[in-house]
Design an enzyme around this catalytic site. Structure first.
Site, short mmCIF file in Angstrom:
data_model
loop_
_atom_site.label_atom_id
_atom_site.label_comp_id
_atom_site.label_asym_id
_atom_site.label_seq_id
_atom_site.Cartn_x
_atom_site.Cartn_y
_atom_site.Cartn_z
N ALA A 194 0.85 -1.19 0.00
CA ALA A 194 0.00 0.00 0.00
C ALA A 194 0.89 1.25 0.00
CB ALA A 194 -0.92 0.00 1.21
N SER A 226 2.39 -2.16 4.32
CA SER A 226 2.53 -0.74 4.05
C SER A 226 3.86 -0.46 3.38
CB SER A 226 2.46 0.06 5.35
OG SER A 226 3.66 -0.12 6.11
N ASP A 227 3.91 0.64 2.62
CA ASP A 227 5.22 1.18 2.28
C ASP A 227 5.86 1.62 3.60
OD1 ASP A 227 7.44 2.13 0.92
OD2 ASP A 227 6.27 3.18 -0.60
N TRP A 228 7.16 1.81 3.58
CA TRP A 228 7.89 2.02 4.82
C TRP A 228 7.49 3.34 5.47
CZ3 TRP A 228 8.21 -2.46 3.36
CH2 TRP A 228 9.14 -3.40 3.81
#
Length: 433
Positions: A194, A226-228
């Protein structure tokens, strides 16, 4: 699924306390998920990225195969070749102790100004979809998970953490969702990432598109991470179909951890949602050989240098060939040889094989065009030409002269030096700098 059926996975979830389950939903560190002995789960490792498998640590002592950029892969128009690159990446992943690769990037080249376009395949959703399907199949058939990213409309680096993309339904589906849909439905992607951005008012880690599109429409059974540092809210992200907040630990990154545990105990977040997230984590672990009773697949050996050279060569697109100049006839028209070849441009001397950020790896070696042509026996004359990453140099004599300069042919008036040698901030006769 490595011998682990759905009933087995659900029984593993049921063994865990609420605290254990919530702990699994945030990374253990920057790249890995927590192990959980009560579920038979070992540590599962992720790694960037689009240019090769970097591993948890990287420098010149821990090198990686540097695959051609994804844009070059798409320019081959060759799904079989891209699937072979997927298999190569799987072998690299297992060599470096990696279970899940954070690739491919299937966002679109919306504008030439996009800062991460070299990580993406194409501006065309159909080409991106076909190449993406081949890439994911090649990788996952060897037991390494793919993470299709960045879901969705993460097509600009400008304000990427905060931009809210307003988009109509048809454009969203026919352009930006199309590659994700093909890869999820046809290749069965094991993970989706995401994005940082929002779409139509909701940041993607809290977006209704995760459940409404991925789960309900496409029947997606994989994990959404999630993206970081993209997870922003405790309850809203938990109610969405976000399964894993990266990176970890929760005490340092992200809004879950103790805050999510408190929300579950207060019945602000249904524990059934937590169970589904843990189930998806265990399902991913089973697929990559991360549960007890299963071992990772050992990918077939690959001739890496040969395959990388062949793929890079296949990515070259010849748009025009005037007077059939190419390929060069090395024998020469009179049999005396090709003669000298001029090679112009700074990137001919220093190999530029990758971009930056998530697409950085340390290859064991690189060969510049200049070195490669000379090694092939050609007599090459090199000139650096223009350095495109620098500002254009200030004009100076003899290209810029005052009209009354004595250096101008045909007469001189005033004898002043060329303008490029004067202070640009001074007004004539003012005496001030």
């Amino acid at each position: 699924m490595s011998g682990h059926d759905e009933a087995d996975l659900r029984s593993r979830v049921a063994r865990l306390s609420t605290e254990q389950k919530v702990r699994l939903l945030t990374g253990a560190d920057f790249w890995a998920l927590y192990p959980e002995p009560d579920a038979g789960l070992r540590r599962v490792v992720t790694s960037d990225g689009p240019a090769g498998v970097r591993g948890e640590t990287w420098d010149e002592r821990d090198t990686s195969a540097n695959v051609p950029s994804p844009t070059a892969l798409a320019a081959t128009w060759d799904c079989d070749r891209v699937a072979a690159i997927g298999r190569l990446l799987a072998a690299e992943a297992r060599r470096k102790g990696v279970d899940v690769l954070l690739a491919p990037t299937v966002n679109l080249h919306r504008t030439p100004y996009g800062g991460r376009h070299f990580e993406c395949f194409s501006e065309d959703p159909l080409l991106t979809a076909r190449i993406g399907v081949a890439y994911v199949r090649g990788l996952q058939n060897q037991g390494v998970g793919a993470t299709v990213k960045h879901f969705v409309c993460n097509d600009s680096e400008t304000e990427r953490m905060s931009v809210d993309v307003r988009i109509d339904e048809r454009t969203l589906r026919e352009l930006y969702l199309a590659p994700f849909e093909a890869i999820v439905r046809e290749a069965g992607a094991w993970a989706v990432m995401a994005a940082y951005n929002g779409v139509n008012g909701s940041t993607m880690t809290e977006s209704p598109l995760l459940r409404g599109i991925l789960h309900d429409e496409w029947g997606y059974d994989g994990l959404v991470m999630s993206d970081w540092t993209a997870t922003r809210a405790t309850e809203a992200a938990a109610r969405a179909a976000l399964d894993l907040a990266m990176p970890g630990p929760a005490e340092r990154f992200g809004p879950w951890g103790d805050a999510l545990l408190a929300a579950v105990r207060a019945r602000q977040v249904d524990e059934a949602l937590i169970d589904d997230k843990v189930l998806r984590i265990l399902r991913l672990a089973a697929r990559v050989g991360g549960l007890d009773g299963a071992s990772p697949i050992s990918p077939a050996p690959v001739d890496i240098p040969r395959q990388l050279r062949a793929t890079a060569a296949a990515s070259f697109v010849l748009a025009r060939n005037e007077r059939s100049l190419l390929p060069l006839d090395r024998s020469g028209p009179d049999g005396s040889g090709l003669g000298r070849v001029a090679l112009i441009g700074p990137n001919a001397e220093i190999a530029r094989t990758l971009g930056g950020g998530s697409a950085t790896v340390y290859p064991p070696y690189s060969v510049s065009p200049l070195d490669g042509l000379r090694a092939a026996g050609l007599d090459v004359t090199f000139a650096p030409g223009t350095l495109g990453h620098l500002r254009t140099a200030a004009a100076r004599a003899p290209w810029l002269l005052r009209p009354d300069s004595p250096d101008l042919p045909g007469g001189a008036r005033g004898g002043r030096p060329p303008r490029s040698q004067q202070s640009l901030g001074a007004r004539e006769g003012s005496g001030a700098p």
